[in-house]
Design an enzyme around this catalytic site. Structure first.
Site, short mmCIF file in Angstrom:
data_model
loop_
_atom_site.label_atom_id
_atom_site.label_comp_id
_atom_site.label_asym_id
_atom_site.label_seq_id
_atom_site.Cartn_x
_atom_site.Cartn_y
_atom_site.Cartn_z
N LYS A 108 42.61 32.36 33.86
CA LYS A 108 41.46 33.08 33.30
C LYS A 108 41.86 34.00 32.15
O LYS A 108 41.08 34.27 31.25
CB LYS A 108 40.75 33.88 34.39
CG LYS A 108 40.00 32.98 35.35
CD LYS A 108 39.16 33.79 36.32
CE LYS A 108 38.16 32.93 37.06
NZ LYS A 108 38.76 32.05 38.08
N GLU A 130 29.95 38.49 33.83
CA GLU A 130 29.49 38.24 35.18
C GLU A 130 30.70 37.86 36.01
O GLU A 130 31.67 37.32 35.49
CB GLU A 130 28.48 37.08 35.19
CG GLU A 130 29.09 35.67 35.26
CD GLU A 130 29.96 35.28 34.07
OE1 GLU A 130 29.79 35.88 32.98
OE2 GLU A 130 30.81 34.38 34.21
N SER A 399 46.34 26.45 38.91
CA SER A 399 45.52 27.36 38.12
C SER A 399 45.74 28.83 38.48
O SER A 399 45.54 29.70 37.64
CB SER A 399 44.04 27.01 38.26
OG SER A 399 43.65 26.98 39.62
C1 LIG Z 1 38.22 30.98 38.75
C2 LIG Z 1 39.28 30.05 39.22
C3 LIG Z 1 39.10 28.66 39.25
C4 LIG Z 1 37.79 27.97 38.93
O1 LIG Z 1 37.36 28.06 37.62
P1 LIG Z 1 37.49 26.89 36.55
O2 LIG Z 1 36.64 27.35 35.43
O3 LIG Z 1 37.00 25.61 37.17
O4 LIG Z 1 38.91 26.78 36.17
C5 LIG Z 1 40.17 27.86 39.63
N1 LIG Z 1 41.35 28.40 39.99
C6 LIG Z 1 41.56 29.74 40.00
C7 LIG Z 1 42.88 30.26 40.43
C8 LIG Z 1 40.54 30.60 39.62
O5 LIG Z 1 40.75 31.92 39.65
#
Ligand SMILES: *Cc1c(COP(=O)(O)O)cnc(C)c1O
Length: 435
Positions: A108, A130, A399
């Protein structure tokens, strides 16, 4: 596993995508996207679209972006081979792209830094956002503190109650967290409040949307900013293994981390791209957030854009569930809906219990604590690996890191000493005696 030690040299900094993924002039990617907002918000979106077009052609912007990503966040993030787990599962060799190592522990940060720089360029002094689970709110608050923006984070009152640790950190970094009492008191209501604020305070305020959803230009802008992961990963996989991976996996909430990594491989016919949605506890309505893979989602227009939503035949959004708060969303990026409809991304889902199992495996065999969201991509890869051969290479986008999930994971694993610890901590803060 065949990692080439001589090729471990660092890869060059990623350049912006040569052919950015851009929609048509109506903001549509094929049949999905657009900008469905009240008239009063048109100038805001037009200003942002023009600013996005200007920075795409400005090498200075990208250089500044890259400088912040390297000096404030953890870029370039490494690719990590998983030799122990690959051996344990048998079959394919598995690698991770480590977005968990960025500032605030997830991808993010790439988006909030990029939009922060863009907001500064167009003279904004105030950021609104948001947030549902609070991760995007925390990332936004860190960026705002560093760049000197006033920050207001809209969050459903229900989510404020459920996500106290994130609310605590946002407030410590100087952001104002507004608990939205309207409607179901969750993400959708927070989005509505943020849009109301944006229309009233357009001159000073940038709305920092957290994923590749919402009205044009947000899906294209967020996708462009997240391309760093894919560009890096492609060069890193070539350096580490001498070739491209056979399959690339990523979890899909709104779609931003998956679009980031997929962009590194979209033009490669031999690379299969796999998006993992939240299968939750089952296929019943309200039990999951699998908009595309399960075939239950249908086309609709809501929250400013057209995509595949989980909704009733009358167009009422239905409840969703996932063990991972970040995947618990009724809509999905219009660009993901488009790529899936074209067969360029395969959609699968992973159940909550498969996801918790994947978290355990990655911790036990490789010493990495994955976010529950990311573990959906892991679960999909772990399912496939044993059916493949050691010649096959799988890359999973990690992620985010899992520290934030300690409450959920400890409860899923039934760890009673954790519950006792929480009670003792609370009692000692509140001055309750156990004598
Ligand atoms: C917010 C988040 C997601 C989901 O959001 P995407 O926009 O689909 O990437 C996935 N993994 C983590 C660790 C997150 O914090």
């Amino acid at each position: 596993m065949s990692v080439k030690p001589t090729l471990l040299a660092t890869v060059p900094p990623p350049l912006p995508p040569e052919k950015p993924l851009l929609p048509d002039e109506r903001g549509y990617f094929g049949e999905f996207g657009g900008a469905y907002v009240p008239e009063i918000l048109r100038p805001n979106l037009q200003e942002l679209t023009a600013a996005f077009a200007a920075v795409r052609n400005d090498a200075n912007f990208w250089a500044e972006y890259w400088r912040e990503l390297t000096t404030f966040s953890g870029r370039p993030t490494p690719v990590t081979p998983l030799p122990n787990l690959s051996r344990h599962l048998g079959g394919a060799q598995i690698f991770l792209k480590r977005e968990d190592l960025g500032q605030t522990g997830a991808h993010k940060v790439n988006n909030v830094i990029g939009q922060g720089l863009l907001a500064r360029r167009i003279g904004k002094t105030r950021i609104i956002a948001e947030t549902g689970a609070g991760q995007h709110g925390v990332a936004t608050a860190t960026m705002a503190a560093r760049f000197g923006f006033e920050a207001v984070i809209y969050m459903g009152a229900e989510d404020v109650e459920r996500q106290r640790p994130n609310v605590f950190w946002m407030e410590q970094m100087g952001a104002k967290v507004v608990a939205v009492e309207a409607g179901a008191r969750t993400l959708k209501d927070a989005i509505n409040e943020a849009l109301r604020d944006w229309s009233a305070n357009f001159a000073t305020t940038h709305y920092l949307l957290g994923t590749a959803c919402g009205p044009h230009p947000f899906p294209a802008l967020v996708t462009w900013l997240q391309s760093v992961a894919g560009t890096e990963a492609r060069a890193q996989m070539l350096a580490l293994t001498g070739r491209l991976p056979d399959r690339v996996y990523a979890c899909i909430g709104g779609g931003s981390n998956s679009l980031g990594i997929f962009q590194g491989f979209l033009g490669d016919a031999d690379v299969t791209l796999i998006g993992a949605e939240a299968g939750g506890t089952g296929s019943g309505i309200g039990e999951h957030a699998s908009r595309i893979a399960g075939g239950q989602g249908t086309r609709g227009i809501a929250q400013g854009y057209e995509t595949i939503f989980l909704q009733t035949p009358e167009g009422q959004m239905v409840d969703t569930h996932s063990v991972a708060a970040g995947l618990d969303y009724v809509g999905v990026s219009p660009l993901i809906a488009h790529l899936a409809s074209q067969g360029q991304v395969q959609m699968v889902s992973a159940l909550d219990n498969e996801v918790v199992e994947a978290v355990k495996l990655l911790m036990r065999f490789e010493g990495i604590i994955p976010a529950l969201e990311s573990a959906h991509g892991l679960a999909a890869a772990f399912r496939d690996a044993p059916k493949l051969s050691p010649k096959d290479i799988l890359l999973v986008n990690l992620s985010g890191r899992g520290d934030k999930d300690i409450f959920t994971v400890a409860s899923a694993l039934g760890d009673t000493s954790w519950a006792q610890f929480l009670r003792q901590k609370a009692d000692s803060m509140l001055g309750v005696s156990h004598d």
